[in-house]
Design a protein around this motif. Structure first.
Motif, PDB file in Angstrom:
ATOM      1  N   ARG A   7       0.834  -1.206   0.000  1.00 56.49           N
ATOM      2  CA  ARG A   7       0.000   0.000   0.000  1.00 56.49           C
ATOM      3  C   ARG A   7       0.864   1.250   0.000  1.00 56.49           C
ATOM      4  NH1 ARG A   7      -2.967  -1.727   5.408  1.00 56.49           N
ATOM      5  NH2 ARG A   7      -2.489  -3.758   4.516  1.00 56.49           N
ATOM      6  N   GLU A  14      -2.156   8.388   7.006  1.00 58.83           N
ATOM      7  CA  GLU A  14      -3.139   7.417   6.515  1.00 58.83           C
ATOM      8  C   GLU A  14      -2.422   6.440   5.584  1.00 58.83           C
ATOM      9  OE1 GLU A  14      -3.944  10.827   6.017  1.00 58.83           O
ATOM     10  OE2 GLU A  14      -5.399  11.050   7.636  1.00 58.83           O
ATOM     11  N   TRP A  15      -2.926   5.209   5.544  1.00 59.65           N
ATOM     12  CA  TRP A  15      -2.460   4.267   4.511  1.00 59.65           C
ATOM     13  C   TRP A  15      -3.548   4.114   3.450  1.00 59.65           C
ATOM     14  CZ3 TRP A  15      -5.842   0.255   4.197  1.00 59.65           C
ATOM     15  CH2 TRP A  15      -6.410  -0.266   5.373  1.00 59.65           C
ATOM     16  N   ILE A  16      -3.136   3.798   2.205  1.00 56.31           N
ATOM     17  CA  ILE A  16      -4.046   3.732   1.065  1.00 56.31           C
ATOM     18  C   ILE A  16      -3.701   2.463   0.294  1.00 56.31           C
ATOM     19  CG2 ILE A  16      -4.832   4.881  -1.048  1.00 56.31           C
ATOM     20  CD1 ILE A  16      -2.750   6.848   1.430  1.00 56.31           C
ATOM     21  N   VAL A  26      -8.753   2.903   2.802  1.00 52.57           N
ATOM     22  CA  VAL A  26      -7.999   3.887   3.591  1.00 52.57           C
ATOM     23  C   VAL A  26      -8.114   3.569   5.079  1.00 52.57           C
ATOM     24  CG1 VAL A  26      -7.754   6.346   4.141  1.00 52.57           C
ATOM     25  CG2 VAL A  26      -8.457   5.651   1.838  1.00 52.57           C
ATOM     26  N   PRO A  72      -6.899  10.970   1.093  1.00 56.61           N
ATOM     27  CA  PRO A  72      -5.541  10.983   0.530  1.00 56.61           C
ATOM     28  C   PRO A  72      -5.531  11.240  -0.974  1.00 56.61           C
ATOM     29  CG  PRO A  72      -6.248   8.738   0.982  1.00 56.61           C
ATOM     30  CD  PRO A  72      -7.345   9.625   1.485  1.00 56.61           C
ATOM     31  N   TRP A  99      -9.658  -1.040   8.446  1.00 60.90           N
ATOM     32  CA  TRP A  99      -9.829   0.060   7.490  1.00 60.90           C
ATOM     33  C   TRP A  99     -10.969   0.981   7.912  1.00 60.90           C
ATOM     34  CZ3 TRP A  99     -14.355   0.073   4.292  1.00 60.90           C
ATOM     35  CH2 TRP A  99     -15.156  -1.080   4.416  1.00 60.90           C
TER      36      TRP A  99
END
Lengths: 127, 368
Positions: A7, A14-16, A26, A72, A99
């Motif tokens: 990711r 934040e992670w995507i 997200v 994001p 998530w």
């Protein structure tokens, strides 16, 4: 800190994660959950909402503090993880799995331009 | 650069998340602050409170008591038996709260104050001036050589007895708000007070700095959970206890801070701030709030809308024992317990009910 390679990341923690159907999932990073501490409340965006890049679209509140979660990429919300409303601590238990929402980016290439795991690891190491 | 207590190394080794608090580098939590909160409500937890300062007042009788009779808003003459403690405010001449503290009467030639970390220098300057004006034979000694560990919870007593040889003999009979000393072969000269800031039973133990690590380790080895400032804040708020600098400070009257019970306006004794307080009628009061709506957490500085005008949250949090949000708020004096109010939480107005603190005592919810 566990920073998975599957990711991308942004500097607001934040992670995507790109999904096979072209949407992205997200969440907040382990670094973010550790800084916030025990989460006790989450507020998630409704499916169908259009959000601009960096628009505040979710809220996570810990015992200590409230924190906005930012989009994001620009796009449309397609789902939110409503199970978190009853169990916000799932984010503390596994931030990479818990998530917050899923969105369809306006620009399919936008996610690929975000920070990769190595760049994000470097960012939090320097923080 | 933050100051470090003698236990700082142990906190860091334990992986604590550290934060600056009143100029001190202190642990917020060692893991989950909610788990630490529950440890204190259900079992036993401990806090490094070495950033707080013990200040010894010594001098020939009756000079120390005479000085405190004027310096403290609560009446030091309530302290008759050696070891007895009293909670009091230190007030400016205009009635503003300089600090809140605990005073221990040990002997007529020895009283001990325990004051807040961030206010220590200010308090010492204030007290030194009073000594200079009124009681030059009194000496003030800030005990930088001492550390302090608070052990709190329903199992605190049993675990202290097990960890500190000889403690049961001197401390088992202590009533709440009294203290005793113990010469411990393991840990040096201990000052054991049955006081705390959590709403649970337990002790605040003052220990020579050189023995603090050994005492912390012994307590931990006897199953006392290390707890940080995060849990300390949720515990004290559930217990309805004020935090200096947040719920009251120099700009507000103790009578508008839920502290009227500590201000002795009834006796003929004169004390700093008395004239100013006697001349004014409180327009506001400190009330408890219990959040009724879903939609967020009450936090300091949120606006409170009431039928009698606006107020402000002074401390707010998630209350782990109640599994809902609570707060202390300064509201117009006319707002009664039981009234419904609205609090502005991130742009929304959420309904809360005014309640009389404490929210929790000895593990039991007092509001619902």
């Amino acid at each position: 800190m566990n920073v998975p390679n599957d990711r991308r990341y942004v500097d607001s923690h934040e992670w995507i994660k790109p999904e096979p159907d072209g949407t992205v999932t997200v969440g907040i990073t382990e670094h973010a959950q550790a800084a916030l501490g025990d989460l006790v409340y989450v507020e998630l965006p409704k499916a169908g909402r259009k959000v601009a890049l960096n628009e505040a679209c979710a809220v996570v509140e810990s015992v200590k503090a409230a924190s906005d979660v930012y989009a994001p990429v620009a796009g449309e919300i397609v789902a939110s993880n409503d199970a978190l409303t009853a169990k916000p601590e799932a984010v503390n238990e596994d931030a990479n799995a818990a998530w917050l929402f899923r969105m369809r980016p306006d620009d399919a290439g936008a996610v690929g331009r975000l920070l990769d795991a190595a760049a994000y690891s470097k960012l939090i190491a320097e923080a | 650069m933050s100051k470090a207590t003698v236990l700082n190394r142990l906190h860091r080794e334990a992986g604590a998340r550290m934060v600056d608090f009143g100029g001190w580098d202190m642990p917020v939590s060692y893991g989950s602050q909610i788990d630490e909160h529950h440890a204190v409500r259900r079992d036993a937890g401990m806090f490094d409170v070495s950033h707080m300062r013990a200040v010894d007042l010594r001098g020939g009788p009756p000079a120390p008591r005479d000085l405190l009779r004027y310096a403290l808003a609560n009446n030091v003459d309530k302290l008759k038996a050696p070891g007895k403690a009293l909670y009091s405010c230190l007030l400016r001449g205009d009635g503003g709260v300089l600090d809140d503290l605990i005073v221990y009467f040990m002997r007529e030639d020895w009283f001990r104050l325990v004051v807040n970390a961030a206010t220590t220098d200010k308090d010492l300057a204030w007290l030194s001036a009073l000594v200079h004006e009124r009681a030059s034979q009194v000496t003030l000694e800030p005990r930088d050589d001492l550390a302090m560990i608070a052990v709190q919870g329903p199992q605190a007593r049993a675990k202290v007895w097990a960890a500190i040889a000889g403690s049961e003999a001197v401390a088992a009979a202590l009533a709440p708000f009294t203290a005793a000393t113990l010469s411990s072969p393991q840990f040096g000269e201990l000052f054991i007070a049955r006081t705390g800031y959590t709403g649970e039973d337990g002790f605040e133990i003052t220990v020579p700095g050189a023995h603090a690590e050994a005492l912390w380790t012994a307590l931990r080895d006897h199953g006392v959970a290390p707890c940080g400032l995060g849990a300390r804040d949720t515990l004290r708020l559930e217990a309805g206890m004020n935090l200096y600098g947040q719920d009251m400070d120099e700009s507000v009257s103790p009578l508008e801070s839920g502290l009227a019970w500590t201000v002795d306006l009834a006796s003929s004794r004169d004390f700093s701030g008395k004239e100013a307080l006697a001349a004014t009628k409180p327009a506001r009061r400190l009330a408890g709030l219990l959040l009724c709506d879903e939609g967020g957490v009450l936090r300091a500085h949120q606006r409170v809308h009431t039928d009698s005008g606006d107020g402000e949250v002074t401390s707010g949090t998630w209350a782990p024992t109640l599994a809902r949000s609570i707060a202390l708020a300064r509201v117009p004096a006319a707002v009664a317990d039981g009234a419904m109010v609205e609090v502005e939480v991130r742009g929304k107005r959420l309904v809360a009910r005014v309640v009389k603190p404490p929210f929790v005592r000895h593990g039991v919810a007092l509001v619902s």
